[in-house]
Enzyme design. Sequence first.
Site, PDB file in Angstrom:
ATOM      1  CD  GLU A  48      -7.009  11.115   1.295  1.00  0.00           C
ATOM      2  OE1 GLU A  48      -6.067  10.311   1.393  1.00  0.00           O
ATOM      3  OE2 GLU A  48      -7.008  12.224   1.868  1.00  0.00           O
ATOM      4  CB  SER A 155       1.054   8.155  12.583  1.00  0.00           C
ATOM      5  OG  SER A 155      -0.217   7.943  13.046  1.00  0.00           O
ATOM      6  CG  ASP A 214      -0.018  10.043   5.424  1.00  0.00           C
ATOM      7  OD1 ASP A 214      -0.744  10.531   4.545  1.00  0.00           O
ATOM      8  OD2 ASP A 214      -0.339   9.067   6.113  1.00  0.00           O
TER       9      ASP A 214
HETATM   10  C1  GLA Z   1      -3.217   6.937   5.341  1.00  0.00           C
HETATM   11  C2  GLA Z   1      -1.947   6.320   4.756  1.00  0.00           C
HETATM   12  C3  GLA Z   1      -1.594   6.999   3.453  1.00  0.00           C
HETATM   13  C4  GLA Z   1      -2.764   6.975   2.499  1.00  0.00           C
HETATM   14  C5  GLA Z   1      -4.015   7.515   3.193  1.00  0.00           C
HETATM   15  C6  GLA Z   1      -5.242   7.362   2.342  1.00  0.00           C
HETATM   16  O1  GLA Z   1      -3.004   8.258   5.699  1.00  0.00           O
HETATM   17  O2  GLA Z   1      -0.886   6.450   5.661  1.00  0.00           O
HETATM   18  O3  GLA Z   1      -0.468   6.390   2.871  1.00  0.00           O
HETATM   19  O4  GLA Z   1      -2.951   5.691   1.993  1.00  0.00           O
HETATM   20  O5  GLA Z   1      -4.267   6.857   4.410  1.00  0.00           O
HETATM   21  O6  GLA Z   1      -5.101   8.082   1.189  1.00  0.00           O
END
Ligand code: GLA
Length: 443
Positions: A48, A155, A214
Amino acid sequence: MRDNSARWLAPGDPESISVALATRFSQVYNYDPEGVWFAPGRANLNGEHIDFHGGRCLPMALRHGTYVAAAPRTDGVLRLRTLDPSLDSGIVEIHDAAAQPTPAGTPSWTTYVSGVLWALAQLKDEHPEIELHRGTGADLLIRSTLPIGGGLSSSASLECAAALAFVAIGTPLGAENHGDDLTRALTDSLRAVLAQVCVKAEVEAVGAGTGGLDQTTSLRAAEGKLVSLDCRDFTVKRTDIAFLLRDYRFLAVDTGHPHQLADGRFSARRAEAEAAASALGVNRLRDALPEKPKKSDVELTLDEFDRALEAGADLGGLDAGSCRRRLKHALTEMLRSEKIHRILNGDAHGVDNTADLVGDLMSAGHASMKENAEVSFALADQVVDTVVQAGASGARLIGGGFGGSVLVLVPRSRMEDITSAASRLSPDVRFLEVVPSPAARAV
Ligand code: GLA
């Protein structure tokens, strides 16, 4: 006394949801859609806040996601409606959507969709097979089976389902391939292009600092597999984790505390880590570590950062302590990802203790989300402590943080103890079973 029976969020049956959505489409728009497309949400075992630093992420696609029923228009108009009662305000109409990243006066959720149409139109001649026909617009009806803002990529799954719908109804590839044929015709490299289209939409149209984790998961995941995503070049290795899931399950605990990525705190964390990268003289933090990083490399890099500060490195006015903590999170998170990648790909350790090793790394990841990234919140910390006490192998906050879900690795025999213990924490807690699932597709 509070009712502690666990509340589950079912993914539903894709076929039935698709049929029902197509019927609703006919009622809303007075004609039939051309098809229904689905893109999953994701859970991330580790990695993350490091996708935008070139780190390794370890996501899997969920059975839950977003369904889009769509039909093409040739007048450039995009009409959108969502069935989510908290967002639905009837049909939203956007004129000339492909030409503008952020149409004025539209509800913010619609930008995730219109932004994708705009970003797809920007591809121009690079990929003729997915080049939008002139004047492409669409009528769309949307339904999600994910908790909105639950940290499970609602999203991105909306963006990716819309991207697939636009490709299907508005490009040469879609004209030649229908249904499952289109799912097959979308090669991994075209899916990678579409993931970047969705990233562009989210960064430039919505204004959220997503790093591609994501969208890549939603478009490129595989059934039964954990995706090992190297964010230096977005190459993926898909690892079969059936051996782990024989006696264990992944569970997502939606805290019911929604997060909001587009708000400033996510970007602030990212900016602090990027300031640390520039103090270290690297373009992205992954480059501060060697190919096969060890704990000692993390310590050396932190020392190097301290020395750079003493020598007067410029952090652009940001707080040095905060930048150092973000750096520590990113480096240790990268190390954890590399370790889990090696464990799951059969390095040295026997299968017997895999769940314990992975579980410990998950819990260490949570501690870093809390202390170094500083993106956790009280209920997430309580969920982690509670489920581990109730017998989970490990647990951590996933996604961008400041709300959202905790991913838990659960021995099958402890499932009930764990869900009832977590249910006692808040009436808003809900559970999703995390089953590694196929990527975005026609349904
Ligand atoms: C969100 C962002 C991802 C990533 C996560 C954290 O989901 O869209 O790209 O940075 O947070 O890991």
